[in-house]
Write a protein that holds these residues in place. Structure first.
Motif, mmCIF file in Angstrom:
data_model
loop_
_atom_site.group_PDB
_atom_site.id
_atom_site.type_symbol
_atom_site.label_atom_id
_atom_site.label_comp_id
_atom_site.label_asym_id
_atom_site.label_seq_id
_atom_site.Cartn_x
_atom_site.Cartn_y
_atom_site.Cartn_z
ATOM 1 N N TYR B 52 37.544 44.720 -1.933
ATOM 2 C CA TYR B 52 37.225 45.261 -0.615
ATOM 3 C C TYR B 52 37.849 44.391 0.461
ATOM 4 C CZ TYR B 52 34.705 47.001 3.392
ATOM 5 O OH TYR B 52 34.406 47.544 4.615
ATOM 6 N N PRO B 53 38.417 44.971 1.496
ATOM 7 C CA PRO B 53 38.582 46.407 1.716
ATOM 8 C C PRO B 53 39.832 46.932 1.034
ATOM 9 C CG PRO B 53 39.372 45.203 3.624
ATOM 10 C CD PRO B 53 38.985 44.183 2.604
ATOM 11 N N LEU B 54 39.809 48.187 0.676
ATOM 12 C CA LEU B 54 40.939 48.824 0.038
ATOM 13 C C LEU B 54 41.293 50.093 0.811
ATOM 14 C CD1 LEU B 54 42.166 47.504 -2.423
ATOM 15 C CD2 LEU B 54 40.782 48.956 -3.881
ATOM 16 N N SER B 55 42.551 50.196 1.218
ATOM 17 C CA SER B 55 42.998 51.434 1.871
ATOM 18 C C SER B 55 43.210 52.508 0.817
ATOM 19 C CB SER B 55 44.312 51.197 2.610
ATOM 20 O OG SER B 55 45.353 50.979 1.699
ATOM 21 N N GLN B 56 43.388 53.724 1.261
ATOM 22 C CA GLN B 56 43.623 54.805 0.302
ATOM 23 C C GLN B 56 44.849 54.512 -0.544
ATOM 24 O OE1 GLN B 56 41.965 58.667 2.753
ATOM 25 N NE2 GLN B 56 43.713 58.950 1.436
ATOM 26 N N LEU B 57 45.904 54.061 0.129
ATOM 27 C CA LEU B 57 47.149 53.802 -0.588
ATOM 28 C C LEU B 57 46.976 52.676 -1.607
ATOM 29 C CD1 LEU B 57 50.094 54.600 -0.888
ATOM 30 C CD2 LEU B 57 50.667 52.943 0.891
ATOM 31 N N ALA B 58 46.303 51.604 -1.188
ATOM 32 C CA ALA B 58 46.093 50.478 -2.098
ATOM 33 C C ALA B 58 45.260 50.909 -3.304
ATOM 34 C CB ALA B 58 45.398 49.331 -1.359
ATOM 35 N N ALA B 59 44.235 51.708 -3.044
ATOM 36 C CA ALA B 59 43.402 52.184 -4.149
ATOM 37 C C ALA B 59 44.213 53.075 -5.085
ATOM 38 C CB ALA B 59 42.193 52.945 -3.605
ATOM 39 N N ALA B 60 45.054 53.922 -4.495
ATOM 40 C CA ALA B 60 45.890 54.805 -5.306
ATOM 41 C C ALA B 60 46.811 53.999 -6.208
ATOM 42 C CB ALA B 60 46.707 55.731 -4.407
ATOM 43 N N GLU B 61 47.364 52.911 -5.661
ATOM 44 C CA GLU B 61 48.254 52.072 -6.459
ATOM 45 C C GLU B 61 47.501 51.411 -7.612
ATOM 46 O OE1 GLU B 61 49.827 49.675 -3.362
ATOM 47 O OE2 GLU B 61 51.448 51.077 -2.876
ATOM 48 N N ARG B 62 46.292 50.908 -7.329
ATOM 49 C CA ARG B 62 45.487 50.328 -8.403
ATOM 50 C C ARG B 62 45.274 51.333 -9.518
ATOM 51 N NH1 ARG B 62 46.210 47.390 -4.896
ATOM 52 N NH2 ARG B 62 45.019 45.666 -4.024
ATOM 53 N N PRO B 89 40.465 48.719 11.682
ATOM 54 C CA PRO B 89 40.680 48.222 13.058
ATOM 55 C C PRO B 89 42.009 47.465 13.161
ATOM 56 C CG PRO B 89 38.570 47.470 12.125
ATOM 57 C CD PRO B 89 39.371 48.023 10.999
ATOM 58 N N GLU B 90 42.415 46.804 12.092
ATOM 59 C CA GLU B 90 43.668 46.019 12.117
ATOM 60 C C GLU B 90 44.914 46.899 12.109
ATOM 61 O OE1 GLU B 90 41.501 44.834 9.307
ATOM 62 O OE2 GLU B 90 40.425 43.754 10.878
ATOM 63 N N ASP B 91 44.824 48.011 11.407
ATOM 64 C CA ASP B 91 45.971 48.910 11.287
ATOM 65 C C ASP B 91 45.447 50.334 11.247
ATOM 66 O OD1 ASP B 91 48.123 50.473 10.576
ATOM 67 O OD2 ASP B 91 48.951 49.024 9.162
ATOM 68 N N ARG B 92 45.540 50.970 12.384
ATOM 69 C CA ARG B 92 44.870 52.269 12.506
ATOM 70 C C ARG B 92 45.544 53.398 11.718
ATOM 71 N NH1 ARG B 92 41.346 53.657 15.513
ATOM 72 N NH2 ARG B 92 42.371 55.538 16.297
ATOM 73 N N ARG B 93 46.608 53.068 11.002
ATOM 74 C CA ARG B 93 47.167 54.070 10.093
ATOM 75 C C ARG B 93 46.358 54.142 8.799
ATOM 76 N NH1 ARG B 93 53.078 51.653 9.733
ATOM 77 N NH2 ARG B 93 51.720 49.868 9.431
ATOM 78 N N LYS B 94 45.630 53.080 8.541
ATOM 79 C CA LYS B 94 44.958 52.984 7.239
ATOM 80 C C LYS B 94 43.518 53.468 7.263
ATOM 81 C CE LYS B 94 47.657 49.034 5.646
ATOM 82 N NZ LYS B 94 47.626 47.677 5.086
ATOM 83 N N ASN B 95 43.139 54.145 6.190
ATOM 84 C CA ASN B 95 41.743 54.454 5.929
ATOM 85 C C ASN B 95 41.177 53.426 4.958
ATOM 86 O OD1 ASN B 95 41.589 56.805 7.410
ATOM 87 N ND2 ASN B 95 41.973 58.144 5.675
ATOM 88 N N ILE B 96 40.167 52.701 5.421
ATOM 89 C CA ILE B 96 39.414 51.905 4.463
ATOM 90 C C ILE B 96 38.415 52.834 3.804
ATOM 91 C CG2 ILE B 96 37.850 49.952 4.158
ATOM 92 C CD1 ILE B 96 40.775 49.335 5.092
#
Lengths: 142, 142
Positions: B52-62, B89-96
């Motif tokens: 945690y935290p994991l963005s959608q993309l990071a989770a998808a890669e895992r 909040p750090e990168d508003r493109r990402k969904n945590i």
DNA sequence: TATTGTTATACTCTATAACTATA
DNA sequence: TATAGTTATAGAGTATAACAATA
């Protein structure tokens, strides 16, 4: 309490089986490419060669696929010249699916290639480990 | 020369892996039904809980799935109330993607059920055999 | 320009239902 | 009526391409 990120997946039997199967399927597909076959089509040829005569439905049952799936499978193999449909004289509803000369020849060569790939794939386990893995899988499903 | 009809399939590693996986997937799905999950969705929850935290993309890669596949997966889990999307909040493109209370609770219970099913599934191999199978699969793919 | 999430689209695999011809 | 093969269709599961928002 969340678990180690590095093995949250590799500790799952389902994940391991799925990815092992994917990796093997890809390796087999590469090895069979020169023969114009994939592993599933090769299994169909092997089933047909092992038992004769076999109708489409009987072959489908051996393979554990639906008879509608079998139609497409036989279509492909027939287009490739590996099998021929022949109407059964005893029951004209049935198609006897017969290997052609090219089918038998390709089966033999492709089976050898498959065997080699499987041995390479299992090599990391050592000879004994490979035998035990296959035995374990057969105990679970065979 | 054609081979024994009874093991022309069970002698194929690809067939064994595929059908072992299918049988396990079905057993796990049955066991997880009370929790409103399947094995794949449970794996997503486990990945999210492990790191945690994991963005959608990071989770998808895992998980080894496409990011477009991940969208649908998170949609389903969000509808079920197990996760929530939160803009980073750090990168508003990402969904945590965050587990809800219900998600954590279900994860814990469902993981226990999955463990039980896997133990039952592997029971025919005995304790040592089961451990060896998992080790072998990890050596091949993990 | 590149990245993240999303949507639309397509492709594969497979199963269900309906049709045909045979029994 | 039932069975074997076929076709049409639909449902998962997944991937590619294009777009919007953000960096």
């Amino acid at each position: 309490m969340a678990g180690d990120p590095s093995d949250v997946l590799t500790g799952r039997l389902g994940y391991l089986l799925k990815h092992t199967q994917l990796a093997l399927t890809a390796a087999v597909a590469r090895a069979l490419e020169p023969f114009g076959l994939d592993g599933r089509e090769l299994a169909v040829l092997a089933v047909l060669a092992a038992e004769y005569p076999l109708s489409q439905l009987a072959a489908a049952e051996r393979l554990g696929v639906d008879r509608t799936t079998m139609v497409a499978l036989v279509d492909v193999l027939e287009d490739k010249g590996f099998v021929e449909r022949r109407r059964s004289p005893e029951d004209r509803r049935k198609n006897i699916v017969e290997l052609t000369e090219a089918g038998r020849d390709t089966l033999e060569k492709a089976e050898r290639a498959r065997g080699e790939v499987e041995r390479e794939f299992l090599a990391p386990l050592g000879k004994g480990g490979a035998v035990k893995l296959v035995a374990a899988l057969r105990a679970l499903v065979g």
